[in-house]
Design a protein around this motif. Structure first.
Motif, mmCIF file in Angstrom:
data_model
loop_
_atom_site.group_PDB
_atom_site.id
_atom_site.type_symbol
_atom_site.label_atom_id
_atom_site.label_comp_id
_atom_site.label_asym_id
_atom_site.label_seq_id
_atom_site.Cartn_x
_atom_site.Cartn_y
_atom_site.Cartn_z
ATOM 1 N N THR A 1 -12.469 -15.855 -3.270
ATOM 2 C CA THR A 1 -12.147 -17.147 -3.858
ATOM 3 C C THR A 1 -12.594 -18.241 -2.913
ATOM 4 O OG1 THR A 1 -9.979 -17.315 -2.838
ATOM 5 C CG2 THR A 1 -10.095 -16.110 -4.898
ATOM 6 N N ARG B 1 0.832 -19.102 -1.647
ATOM 7 C CA ARG B 1 -0.047 -17.986 -1.989
ATOM 8 C C ARG B 1 0.703 -16.685 -1.752
ATOM 9 N NH1 ARG B 1 -4.274 -17.328 1.244
ATOM 10 N NH2 ARG B 1 -5.834 -16.744 -0.301
ATOM 11 N N ARG C 1 -4.049 -9.055 -6.594
ATOM 12 C CA ARG C 1 -4.752 -10.307 -6.317
ATOM 13 C C ARG C 1 -3.835 -11.278 -5.587
ATOM 14 N NH1 ARG C 1 -9.546 -11.268 -8.888
ATOM 15 N NH2 ARG C 1 -10.176 -9.780 -10.495
ATOM 16 N N GLU D 1 -2.571 -14.834 -5.445
ATOM 17 C CA GLU D 1 -2.460 -15.928 -6.400
ATOM 18 C C GLU D 1 -1.511 -16.987 -5.863
ATOM 19 O OE1 GLU D 1 -1.314 -14.778 -10.311
ATOM 20 O OE2 GLU D 1 -2.474 -12.895 -10.292
ATOM 21 N N THR E 1 4.480 -17.667 -11.944
ATOM 22 C CA THR E 1 3.076 -17.715 -11.547
ATOM 23 C C THR E 1 2.540 -19.121 -11.767
ATOM 24 O OG1 THR E 1 2.280 -17.100 -13.732
ATOM 25 C CG2 THR E 1 2.791 -15.296 -12.210
#
Length: 381
Positions: A7, A26, A38, A40, A139
């Protein structure tokens, strides 16, 4: 599992938001059983009454997290992984008596101190600490989030009850201090509290991940004279010997004979199963002498059934038991272990296979699944 796509946002993130407001951090997230892991952005609530926000400095990649991610243990998704960590208190809610800046270890099984088990002195069986995942936060796309064992510690920060943090001395190496909250407390407690290994006794340890190596270290410190380390991987030999084993044995068809050859044909006084599988529990049972004890430390699947013969149980007079969180009271025992680490009498360096970034954590889970190394530790400071 494989590493996430690169990313453009790979640098450390400063927790955003004013005091007493939700924060964005994060975190390592599993969106489903067996799904690709992952990193995120997730939103955590502000600390409420009796809660604290902790900035994570280091977090271990534990096999229990892998079991959550791959479906061995029941979990709800999306899920922030991680439960073995150290950090610093960054914000406190009303009614908290901790000071911002206090270094702490996270406690994934905080005792309520009021249930039947707590009142009888068994806080590791507390009725309030049975949920494998706890809902909290969301999220970045607004889906309700769950946290592994109420912590979700493979993240830049967590918001947890005050009773889920344990103050420790400043200046401890973060990668080693993180292990106090799970691998070390579990392994050392299994030897000291559950099995009560005595000087001169013999020990076999089946499974040499972080917990198994901690068991070896504790057995040596307890004065065991024959300490047999057992694993399927020859690559674990050097780690095992460094941790205190007197012998390393491969888990093959000759294992029982090899153990008896080193114990005057009796078998060991204590066998510790640190894998969490029916097959290795049966193997540990066979390695133990008549009248000896098998301590199951590994956490397995509910449908992995252990079969033992009724006559064997009677004739062998062995004890089969589990050790939940090292049969320990973390509020008392983590400070003791932290003091030993600070004084240099407890060396946990050999348990740390390497330090990695949060973005490298998915690859560490792959290595864990292959049985490589002891503990990979994510550092975030």
């Amino acid at each position: 599992m494989s590493a996430p796509e690169p990313t453009t946002d790979t640098g450390p993130t400063t927790v955003t938001g004013p005091a007493s407001a939700p924060v964005t951090v994060r975190a390592l997230v599993a969106r489903g059983s067996g799904a690709e892991l992952r990193v995120e952005r997730v939103r955590l609530p502000a600390p409420g009454p009796g809660e604290v926000r902790v900035t994570i400095t280091a977090a271990g990649v534990c096999h229990s997290d892998l079991s959550m991610a791959n479906g061995t243990l029941a979990a709800r998704f999306p899920l922030v992984l991680g439960h073995e960590a150290t950090g610093v208190v960054a914000e406190t809610g009303p009614g908290v008596d901790l000071t911002v800046g206090t270094p702490v270890v996270l406690n994934w099984a905080p005792a309520c101190r009021d249930c039947w088990w707590c009142r009888r002195g068994e806080p590791w069986l507390c009725a309030a600490t049975t949920a494998p995942t706890v809902p909290r936060g969301e999220t970045d796309d607004g889906v309700p989030l769950h946290l592994t064992l109420g912590l979700g510690a493979l993240a830049e920060a967590v918001v947890v009850p005050q009773r889920a943090v344990i103050p420790i001395p400043a200046g401890l190496p973060a990668d080693q201090a993180a292990l106090l909250g799970c691998a070390v407390l579990t392994g050392v407690g299994a030897v000291r509290n559950t099995a009560e290994v005595a000087p001169g006794e013999s020990v076999a340890v089946v499974g040499l991940g972080g917990v198994g190596l901690a068991v070896l270290t504790a057995a040596r410190r307890a004065g065991a004279t024959t300490i047999l380390a057992v694993d399927v991987a020859e690559a674990k030999r050097d780690l095992a010997m460094a941790a205190g084993a007197t012998d390393f044995l491969l888990a093959d068809d000759r294992l029982s004979k090899e153990v008896r050859a080193r114990t005057e044909s009796r078998g060991v006084d204590h066998a510790f199963e640190c894998v969490g599988r029916a097959a290795t529990i049966r193997a540990a049972w066979r390695l133990t002498r008549r009248g000896g004890a098998v301590t199951v430390v590994g956490m397995g699947a509910k449908d992995d059934m252990v079969s033992l013969g009724a006559l064997d149980i009677f004739h062998s007079a062995r004890t089969l038991r589990s050790s939940v969180y090292g049969s320990s009271d973390p509020d008392r025992e983590v400070p003791v272990l932290a003091a030993e680490l600070s004084a240099g009498t407890l060396d946990l360096g050999l348990l740390v296979s390497g330090t990695i970034t949060l973005d490298e954590a998915p690859a560490a889970f792959d290595r864990l699944a292959r049985g490589e190394g002891a503990r990979w530790v994510v550092t975030l400071d």
